[in-house]
Design a protein around this motif. Structure first.
Motif, PDB file in Angstrom:
ATOM      1  N   ARG A 126       0.816  -1.210   0.000  1.00  0.00           N
ATOM      2  CA  ARG A 126       0.000   0.000   0.000  1.00  0.00           C
ATOM      3  C   ARG A 126       0.855   1.268   0.000  1.00  0.00           C
ATOM      4  O   ARG A 126       0.483   2.273  -0.607  1.00  0.00           O
ATOM      5  N   THR A 127       1.966   1.205   0.680  1.00  0.00           N
ATOM      6  CA  THR A 127       2.848   2.370   0.728  1.00  0.00           C
ATOM      7  C   THR A 127       3.372   2.687  -0.674  1.00  0.00           C
ATOM      8  O   THR A 127       3.336   3.842  -1.121  1.00  0.00           O
ATOM      9  N   HIS A 128       3.823   1.668  -1.350  1.00  0.00           N
ATOM     10  CA  HIS A 128       4.303   1.824  -2.709  1.00  0.00           C
ATOM     11  C   HIS A 128       3.185   2.331  -3.615  1.00  0.00           C
ATOM     12  O   HIS A 128       3.393   3.201  -4.466  1.00  0.00           O
ATOM     13  N   ALA A 129       1.995   1.784  -3.404  1.00  0.00           N
ATOM     14  CA  ALA A 129       0.851   2.177  -4.232  1.00  0.00           C
ATOM     15  C   ALA A 129       0.565   3.673  -4.090  1.00  0.00           C
ATOM     16  O   ALA A 129       0.304   4.366  -5.075  1.00  0.00           O
ATOM     17  N   VAL A 130       0.635   4.175  -2.872  1.00  0.00           N
ATOM     18  CA  VAL A 130       0.393   5.603  -2.647  1.00  0.00           C
ATOM     19  C   VAL A 130       1.464   6.429  -3.353  1.00  0.00           C
ATOM     20  O   VAL A 130       1.163   7.423  -4.011  1.00  0.00           O
ATOM     21  N   ALA A 131       2.706   5.987  -3.260  1.00  0.00           N
ATOM     22  CA  ALA A 131       3.789   6.717  -3.913  1.00  0.00           C
ATOM     23  C   ALA A 131       3.571   6.768  -5.423  1.00  0.00           C
ATOM     24  O   ALA A 131       3.692   7.819  -6.048  1.00  0.00           O
ATOM     25  N   ILE A 132       3.208   5.637  -5.985  1.00  0.00           N
ATOM     26  CA  ILE A 132       2.980   5.580  -7.429  1.00  0.00           C
ATOM     27  C   ILE A 132       1.792   6.453  -7.817  1.00  0.00           C
ATOM     28  O   ILE A 132       1.848   7.220  -8.783  1.00  0.00           O
ATOM     29  N   ALA A 133       0.737   6.344  -7.040  1.00  0.00           N
ATOM     30  CA  ALA A 133      -0.482   7.095  -7.358  1.00  0.00           C
ATOM     31  C   ALA A 133      -0.233   8.595  -7.288  1.00  0.00           C
ATOM     32  O   ALA A 133      -0.720   9.356  -8.129  1.00  0.00           O
TER      33      ALA A 133
END
Lengths: 214, 214
Positions: free
Chosen positions: A199-206
């Motif tokens: 989820r952390t990575h997902a937020v960064a990508i988003a």
DNA sequence: GAACAATCCCCTCTTTCGGGGGGAATTGCC
DNA sequence: GGCAATTCCCCCCGAAAGAGGGGATTGTTC
């Protein structure tokens, strides 16, 4: 202005409108256009509403349009303009090479896509190419080719935004009146879409792709 | 009405250098400066190295400096310039109102801070104010007042950036040659500093405040 | 030299996350 | 009609995260 005078270099000028909410950048583009005898500025504006109004009034040959703007944003403005004038030729400008709205812009019918940190020659090439009926899509924006997938559904955005705000899946579920398992399902879908590890990575990508608001 | 020598202006012009990695914006600023008889452009550049070099060569009265640039960034360039020329007057430009580097820039000795979406009159006011020895700090940048606390140490930034890239604590530990427990310790410190609920929240906060690079 | 910040390390414990499966209703589109 | 996309729900399970403690070592600053 006379007609039959010349072939080639005495064509009527290309009429251009510039829409961007940054006055300084707008002036920069205007200044660049001003150095070219074959280009004529017919209007400037700083939001999507102005874009639509100016297009109606001026019917520019090419409209330069920023994506991120207050009120009516670029994609929305472009959609409206193209609904009314399907022949409109719009060159989209953006700051980020990984802007998620790039894909939306293309689908909405943009004739070209250019990064704001382009050189002036690139801008001029893009304008002339588009006016001739061509397209101009910056390689940096679409080079990766996996940009297509970087889009979230409305619900996925809701979930990810709440996650970015520090909510657990359980809390997100409560907030959206869902079961925790459903939220987990969305998270799984988000990871798959974005190619994120967690989820952390997902937020960064988003965030990098302009998919969620912080 | 006039004094002796120059045919027009009393004072010598304010000599200005513009450093920004966006050519179009740079041209915009240059164009704005060009309309003012009391301002003279003495150099432009697109990264921190150029900033230092141009300052040495030209000693501009005011340097306009972007914060986010490739290679040597704005804060670093400013630090170097001020170490060599403590009297240097630098007006920092940035895109985001919530940029965490604003505080760093102030501490490093900037004479002013301006958002890129300012009006040209604001830019001109800021330049003249700074040249007179004053300061100019955009209210939007420092409105929140709690920006002070939102700072990370170099090591904390390393850890959080790796977390943002999708690494687990164990992976971060391996990458930085630390024990997993140490990484956890950093994460705890990061949460405390940023007031974050979890790593995901921390990344969101850090991005919003310009504390980490994505 | 005391105070402080920054850096680094170790332990236990519970909760949460994320991977792996699965299904089913709704919508719009060809 | 078929079909894909979207939205929603459920199971199990191992690994990771985060909260709670405890330290130690460097520097710098006053």
């Amino acid at each position: 202005m006379e007609t039959q005078l010349s072939p080639g270099d005495l064509d009527p000028p290309i009429r251009i409108a510039v829409i961007d909410d940054h006055p300084l950048l707008r002036d920069g583009i205007v200044a660049v256009l001003g150095t070219q005898p074959d280009l004529e500025l017919v209007g400037t504006g700083e939001d999507g509403e102005a874009a639509v109004r100016i297009y109606r009034e001026q019917r520019p040959d090419v409209m330069l349009l920023d994506l991120q703007m207050p009120n009516v944003d670029g994609v929305e403005a472009m959609t409206r303009i193209l609904a009314e004038f399907p022949e409109a030729r719009i060159l989209v400008l953006t700051t980020y090479s990984g802007d998620g709205r790039a894909t939306q812009a293309i689908k909405a019918g943009a004739s070209g896509y250019l990064l704001k940190n382009s050189l002036r020659t690139e801008l001029l090439d893009a304008i002339r190419s588009i006016h001739r009926g061509g397209t101009h899509f910056d390689r940096q924006v679409f080079g990766a080719a996996d940009r297509e997938a970087k889009r979230l559904t409305a619900r996925e955005s809701d979930v990810l935004e709440l996650a970015a705000a520090g909510n657990s899946n359980k809390q997100i579920a409560a907030r959206l009146s869902l079961s925790e398992d459903t939220v987990k399902g969305y998270m799984k879908a988000i990871f798959a879409r974005l190619g994120a590890m967690d989820r952390t990575h997902a937020v960064a990508i988003a965030v990098r792709n302009g998919l969620i608001e912080l």
